[in-house]
Design a protein around this motif. Structure first.
Motif, PDB file in Angstrom:
ATOM      1  N   GLY A  30      64.769  46.999  44.995  1.00 52.84           N
ATOM      2  CA  GLY A  30      63.652  47.265  43.916  1.00 52.84           C
ATOM      3  C   GLY A  30      62.265  47.596  44.823  1.00 52.84           C
ATOM      4  O   GLY A  30      61.440  47.502  44.314  1.00 52.84           O
ATOM      5  N   VAL A  31      62.376  48.462  46.036  1.00 49.52           N
ATOM      6  CA  VAL A  31      61.215  48.823  46.638  1.00 49.52           C
ATOM      7  C   VAL A  31      61.038  50.294  46.193  1.00 49.52           C
ATOM      8  O   VAL A  31      61.793  51.039  46.226  1.00 49.52           O
ATOM      9  CB  VAL A  31      61.667  48.823  48.092  1.00 49.52           C
ATOM     10  N   LEU A  32      59.582  50.340  45.716  1.00 46.70           N
ATOM     11  CA  LEU A  32      59.159  51.422  45.302  1.00 46.70           C
ATOM     12  C   LEU A  32      58.348  52.294  45.954  1.00 46.70           C
ATOM     13  O   LEU A  32      57.470  51.561  46.812  1.00 46.70           O
ATOM     14  CB  LEU A  32      58.578  51.591  43.817  1.00 46.70           C
ATOM     15  N   ILE A  33      58.048  53.679  46.121  1.00 46.50           N
ATOM     16  CA  ILE A  33      57.197  54.314  46.795  1.00 46.50           C
ATOM     17  C   ILE A  33      56.603  54.903  45.685  1.00 46.50           C
ATOM     18  O   ILE A  33      56.670  55.817  44.861  1.00 46.50           O
ATOM     19  CB  ILE A  33      57.208  55.644  47.479  1.00 46.50           C
ATOM     20  N   TYR A  60      47.479  58.889  48.189  1.00 41.16           N
ATOM     21  CA  TYR A  60      48.248  57.829  48.996  1.00 41.16           C
ATOM     22  C   TYR A  60      49.627  57.386  48.189  1.00 41.16           C
ATOM     23  O   TYR A  60      49.785  57.598  47.061  1.00 41.16           O
ATOM     24  CB  TYR A  60      47.258  56.671  48.871  1.00 41.16           C
ATOM     25  N   TYR A  61      50.235  56.632  49.256  1.00 43.38           N
ATOM     26  CA  TYR A  61      51.903  56.267  48.701  1.00 43.38           C
ATOM     27  C   TYR A  61      51.685  54.727  48.921  1.00 43.38           C
ATOM     28  O   TYR A  61      51.790  54.169  50.053  1.00 43.38           O
ATOM     29  CB  TYR A  61      52.740  57.199  49.444  1.00 43.38           C
ATOM     30  N   LYS A  62      51.961  54.111  47.866  1.00 41.19           N
ATOM     31  CA  LYS A  62      52.039  52.624  47.952  1.00 41.19           C
ATOM     32  C   LYS A  62      53.285  52.193  47.891  1.00 41.19           C
ATOM     33  O   LYS A  62      54.215  52.672  47.187  1.00 41.19           O
ATOM     34  CB  LYS A  62      51.239  52.063  46.731  1.00 41.19           C
ATOM     35  N   VAL A  63      53.712  51.300  48.718  1.00 42.03           N
ATOM     36  CA  VAL A  63      55.099  50.729  48.803  1.00 42.03           C
ATOM     37  C   VAL A  63      54.922  49.258  48.215  1.00 42.03           C
ATOM     38  O   VAL A  63      54.091  48.466  48.337  1.00 42.03           O
ATOM     39  CB  VAL A  63      55.308  50.342  50.250  1.00 42.03           C
ATOM     40  N   GLN A  64      55.593  49.342  46.791  1.00 39.69           N
ATOM     41  CA  GLN A  64      55.647  47.947  46.346  1.00 39.69           C
ATOM     42  C   GLN A  64      57.154  47.710  45.755  1.00 39.69           C
ATOM     43  O   GLN A  64      58.175  48.422  45.790  1.00 39.69           O
ATOM     44  CB  GLN A  64      55.054  48.491  44.891  1.00 39.69           C
ATOM     45  N   ILE A  65      57.307  46.074  45.662  1.00 44.70           N
ATOM     46  CA  ILE A  65      58.549  45.548  45.400  1.00 44.70           C
ATOM     47  C   ILE A  65      58.458  45.271  43.949  1.00 44.70           C
ATOM     48  O   ILE A  65      57.521  44.428  43.599  1.00 44.70           O
ATOM     49  CB  ILE A  65      58.748  44.463  46.368  1.00 44.70           C
TER      50      ILE A  65
END
Length: 275
Positions: free
Chosen positions: A228-231, A241-246
């Motif tokens: 479930g890791v999103l950019i 910007y590109y955030k890395v979220q789970i």
């Protein structure tokens, strides 16, 4: 480079995560149905013929380049790469309507606004119907920007981009009654179909000005077994910007396990965000 900014103290970060683990907030899936058709229906996206005199359908300039929207979407069928834009990309669309990340909407440089379009992810065959109500993407090699809701339904939210086919649908609705040309208010404009969902919780591990750096962090998390890791693309003070979220983060023991795995991997500055 990782975005520097106001950092939460360790106390409040851990307190928030502890409360999150106890709350058991389960995510709501908006995945497509088994037949590869999105949960939205084609009838949910119906638009009048675009007002070509409206400001959002006139030629415009971005980053020194001039764009001239099409006068008609008839026969529009293209293939290209689609990206998606996230929660911090602005509160309104080019048409002046609210930007709702979970709605099935999209941005196009060329299509007249508004236009309904069928977007198909060529890598998996999934299809979704979106309301094109915004301008973009202003990146070479990209044909369309999708909302998070549309990207998630197409199965491309995780990797950020995907090859797609875009087919414009003909207008099927009459203009709002009593509306004269150029005087349609934002409240009278068509809204994108949306699947209602409660707020969901994610863990953010970093934000990067270069997508390659975000991709490396995402791959590191995936290789460690975290799913479930999103950019999440978005604007911060006008810069991309590109955030890395789970997420969406599961509740109870599963949430505690994810937090423990992140600590073992050396992540200490992550924090929870609700969207």
């Amino acid at each position: 480079m990782t975005v520097s900014g106001a950092r939460r103290t360790v106390f409040y970060t851990m307190l928030g995560l502890w409360m999150l683990a106890l709350s058991g907030c389960a995510g709501v899936s908006t995945s497509p149905t088994a037949n590869n058709t999105s949960p939205s229906a084609s009838a949910a996206c119906a638009t009048p013929a675009p007002d070509l005199h409206a400001a959002y359908n006139r030629p415009y300039q971005v980053h020194g380049r001039i764009y001239a929207p099409l006068n008609s979407s008839a026969g529009y069928a293209v293939r290209g790469m689609a990206s998606w834009y996230g929660w911090e990309s602005g509160s309104t669309t080019a048409m002046g309507t609210p930007f709702r990340p979970r709605a099935f909407s999209a941005a196009s440089r060329d299509l007249p606004l508004p236009t309904c379009a069928r977007v198909t992810n060529l890598s998996n065959g999934r299809s979704v119907i979106v309301l094109v109500n915004d301008r973009g993407p202003f990146v070479d090699g990209r044909a369309m920007d999708l909302s998070y809701g549309a990207a998630n339904a197409l199965g491309m939210a995780g990797q950020g981009i995907a090859p797609v086919e875009i087919v414009a649908l003909a207008p099927v609705a009459a203009p709002p009654a009593g509306a004269s040309r150029g005087t349609v208010t934002a409240a009278a404009l068509p809204m994108a179909p949306e699947i209602p969902a409660p707020p969901q919780t994610f863990l953010q591990t970093g934000a990067f000005s270069r997508v390659n750096n975000a991709t490396r962090e995402r791959n590191r998390l995936l290789h460690a077994g975290i799913r479930g890791v999103l950019i999440v693309p978005g604007l911060v003070n006008g810069q991309q910007y590109y955030k890395v979220q789970i997420g969406p983060l599961p509740g109870g023991v599963a949430a505690v396990q994810v937090i423990a795995e992140l600590r073992q991997m050396g992540f200490h500055d992550f924090y929870s965000v609700e969207q």
